[in-house]
Design a protein around this motif. Structure first.
Motif, PDB file in Angstrom:
ATOM      1  N   THR A  49      36.368 -14.621  -3.335  1.00  0.00           N
ATOM      2  CA  THR A  49      36.895 -13.256  -3.274  1.00  0.00           C
ATOM      3  C   THR A  49      37.716 -12.917  -4.513  1.00  0.00           C
ATOM      4  O   THR A  49      38.543 -12.010  -4.512  1.00  0.00           O
ATOM      5  CB  THR A  49      37.758 -13.049  -2.009  1.00  0.00           C
ATOM      6  OG1 THR A  49      38.868 -13.969  -2.024  1.00  0.00           O
ATOM      7  CG2 THR A  49      36.944 -13.273  -0.747  1.00  0.00           C
ATOM      8  N   HIS A 179      31.438 -10.790   5.424  1.00  0.00           N
ATOM      9  CA  HIS A 179      31.676 -12.091   4.791  1.00  0.00           C
ATOM     10  C   HIS A 179      31.634 -13.158   5.881  1.00  0.00           C
ATOM     11  O   HIS A 179      32.127 -12.952   6.999  1.00  0.00           O
ATOM     12  CB  HIS A 179      33.050 -12.071   4.109  1.00  0.00           C
ATOM     13  CG  HIS A 179      33.293 -13.204   3.166  1.00  0.00           C
ATOM     14  ND1 HIS A 179      33.773 -14.433   3.582  1.00  0.00           N
ATOM     15  CD2 HIS A 179      33.141 -13.296   1.819  1.00  0.00           C
ATOM     16  CE1 HIS A 179      33.912 -15.224   2.534  1.00  0.00           C
ATOM     17  NE2 HIS A 179      33.533 -14.563   1.442  1.00  0.00           N
ATOM     18  N   ASN A 235      33.545  -7.006   3.419  1.00  0.00           N
ATOM     19  CA  ASN A 235      33.376  -8.010   2.376  1.00  0.00           C
ATOM     20  C   ASN A 235      34.035  -7.472   1.121  1.00  0.00           C
ATOM     21  O   ASN A 235      34.610  -6.371   1.135  1.00  0.00           O
ATOM     22  CB  ASN A 235      31.887  -8.298   2.134  1.00  0.00           C
ATOM     23  CG  ASN A 235      31.636  -9.687   1.573  1.00  0.00           C
ATOM     24  OD1 ASN A 235      32.466 -10.256   0.873  1.00  0.00           O
ATOM     25  ND2 ASN A 235      30.471 -10.253   1.879  1.00  0.00           N
ATOM     26  N   VAL A 236      33.959  -8.224   0.033  1.00  0.00           N
ATOM     27  CA  VAL A 236      34.545  -7.776  -1.226  1.00  0.00           C
ATOM     28  C   VAL A 236      33.514  -6.993  -2.035  1.00  0.00           C
ATOM     29  O   VAL A 236      32.359  -6.837  -1.625  1.00  0.00           O
ATOM     30  CB  VAL A 236      35.114  -8.969  -2.022  1.00  0.00           C
ATOM     31  CG1 VAL A 236      36.310  -9.559  -1.293  1.00  0.00           C
ATOM     32  CG2 VAL A 236      34.049 -10.035  -2.259  1.00  0.00           C
ATOM     33  N   TRP A 261      38.277  -3.979   1.360  1.00  0.00           N
ATOM     34  CA  TRP A 261      38.096  -4.868   0.211  1.00  0.00           C
ATOM     35  C   TRP A 261      36.836  -4.625  -0.595  1.00  0.00           C
ATOM     36  O   TRP A 261      36.625  -5.264  -1.631  1.00  0.00           O
ATOM     37  CB  TRP A 261      38.218  -6.327   0.650  1.00  0.00           C
ATOM     38  CG  TRP A 261      39.643  -6.667   0.920  1.00  0.00           C
ATOM     39  CD1 TRP A 261      40.227  -6.933   2.122  1.00  0.00           C
ATOM     40  CD2 TRP A 261      40.694  -6.726  -0.050  1.00  0.00           C
ATOM     41  NE1 TRP A 261      41.582  -7.148   1.965  1.00  0.00           N
ATOM     42  CE2 TRP A 261      41.888  -7.031   0.649  1.00  0.00           C
ATOM     43  CE3 TRP A 261      40.760  -6.552  -1.433  1.00  0.00           C
ATOM     44  CZ2 TRP A 261      43.124  -7.160  -0.001  1.00  0.00           C
ATOM     45  CZ3 TRP A 261      41.980  -6.678  -2.072  1.00  0.00           C
ATOM     46  CH2 TRP A 261      43.138  -6.984  -1.363  1.00  0.00           C
TER      47      TRP A 261
END
Length: 402
Positions: A49, A179, A235-236, A261
């Motif tokens: 991340t 994620h 998720n990023v 994120w």
């Protein structure tokens, strides 16, 4: 180009950490030891991340640098040790043990997995702990008495996303790409519960996103077979941007809704303006282009460094203001000539309203002895011609966000 604040981060780790071994809590009076306030920072600068984690860490370190240059907290500087744990929970646990052995009075963490893993230690050691995890499990003082969450939880963000999807398009199916970690799964079950509570006629399936994949076409095909019109992503930025590129290349008619994120400028620049166009963000932290009053100080700091807040992005201010909230609790203690320790800082934070100048939610972060959920309000943005256009402000679960 972004300012190379990696230099600042590495310097802070060495220079600020140099005196932290004293572990001396300070008071507002004159009879102090070295006069500093020691804290530890657990950062992801090289892990899975790191695309957003490094920017967040830069913002936090920049705030400390700026605050200390301004005279610190009533003359007392924050003495911070900041180290990379590469998104590995055992490494975070090792860093935490080292920091507490060095006598820190508080810790700033990063991920959900490590924050939840350390929750028992934090409680036993009476160390206030903020992190970039907005897991709902961390907000109950009965279960997590020393954890504080400055922004709407991932679950609240998911609730707002589902409210908006239903109100906007009367959708029938939603796919959740997440994620493959505690961070990713944190809001998934609560999203399903919210659909039941609100009696939404909405299908809902979740899909774990592998780290080692070149694209997500297979998962998108599954979502298309499900009949999904929207893909909520927990998720990023980088993998979310790949999803946007895959959607565009496959000419699939599904709309992304990014939670915190991946709801950022990095998503837009990585996906490309065309692929990012029209996708939605549920983002509690106002982006720099929103020009809130709270953006002025970090913007001025970066200009002095030869950069700009627009280049650094919203996660920079996310780190900046998370550190600001903690520092304001310390300021309250010092101003009242009280000792800065873990227990006193917890009490100060529970009785404090912190103004973020419109950066977080409605602009104010406040906790109480009954709830360590600092804010429940988020913005909703749409990507339009490469910009983050505000669709709705100060939206809470149960509101449509229209």
């Amino acid at each position: 180009m972004r300012v190379p604040l990696r230099t600042l981060a590495l310097t802070t780790s060495v220079v600020m950490g140099a005196t932290a071994c004293s572990g001396s809590a300070i008071t507002g009076g004159e009879d102090t030891d070295d006069g500093t306030i020691p804290i530890g920072i657990i950062a992801d600068r090289t892990g899975s991340t790191a695309d957003v984690g490094s920017i967040y860490n830069d913002g936090m370190l920049a705030y400390i640098d700026w605050l200390n240059a301004e005279g610190g907290i009533e003359g007392h500087e924050i003495d911070a040790q900041s180290e990379d744990y590469a998104y590995e929970v055992p490494e975070a646990e090792d860093l935490y043990r080292r920091y507490t052995a060095d006598g820190v009075v508080a810790v700033q963490g990063w991920g959900t997995g490590d924050t939840e893993a350390l929750r028992g230690n934090v409680s036993a050691d009476e160390i206030p702990f903020m992190s970039a995890s907005y897991s709902e499990e961390l907000t109950d003082p009965e279960e997590s008495p020393y954890n504080f969450v400055v922004a709407p939880t991932y679950s609240d963000q998911m609730r707002v996303a589902l409210d908006h999807i239903v109100a906007e398009d009367d959708a029938e199916e939603v796919a959740v790409f997440h994620h493959d970690s505690p961070f990713g799964t944190a809001p998934v079950g609560d999203g399903a519960d919210w659909i039941d509570e609100q009696d939404y006629d909405l299908g809902y399936e979740s899909y774990a996103m592998p780290d080692d994949t070149a694209n997500f076409v297979g998962m998108l095909t599954q979502a298309e077979d499900q009949g999904a019109s929207h893909i909520v992503i927990q998720n990023v930025s980088s993998p979310a941007a790949q999803v946007a590129q895959d959607l565009a290349e496959q000419d699939m008619d599904m709309r992304i809704v990014c939670l915190n994120w991946c709801a950022d400028e990095l998503f837009v620049t990585t996906a490309g303006e065309d692929a990012a166009e029209g996708h939605l963000f549920v983002q509690p932290f106002a982006p720099p282009e929103a020009q809130r009053p709270g953006h002025a100080e970090p913007a001025a700091y970066l200009e002095d460094q030869g950069g700009s807040l627009e280049e650094e992005g919203l996660h920079f201010t996310q780190g900046w203001y998370t550190m600001h909230v903690m520092a304001e609790g310390m300021r309250e203690l010092v101003a009242n000539d009280e000792e800065v320790t873990g227990p006193t800082l917890r009490e100060a934070l529970e009785d404090l309203e912190v103004d973020t100048g419109g950066v977080i939610g409605t602009g104010t972060v406040s906790f109480s002895a009954d709830s360590h959920r600092g804010s429940t309000s988020t913005g909703i943005y749409e990507v339009s011609s490469g910009h983050l256009d505000e669709v709705a402000a100060d939206v809470e679960p149960g509101q449509s966000g229209e």
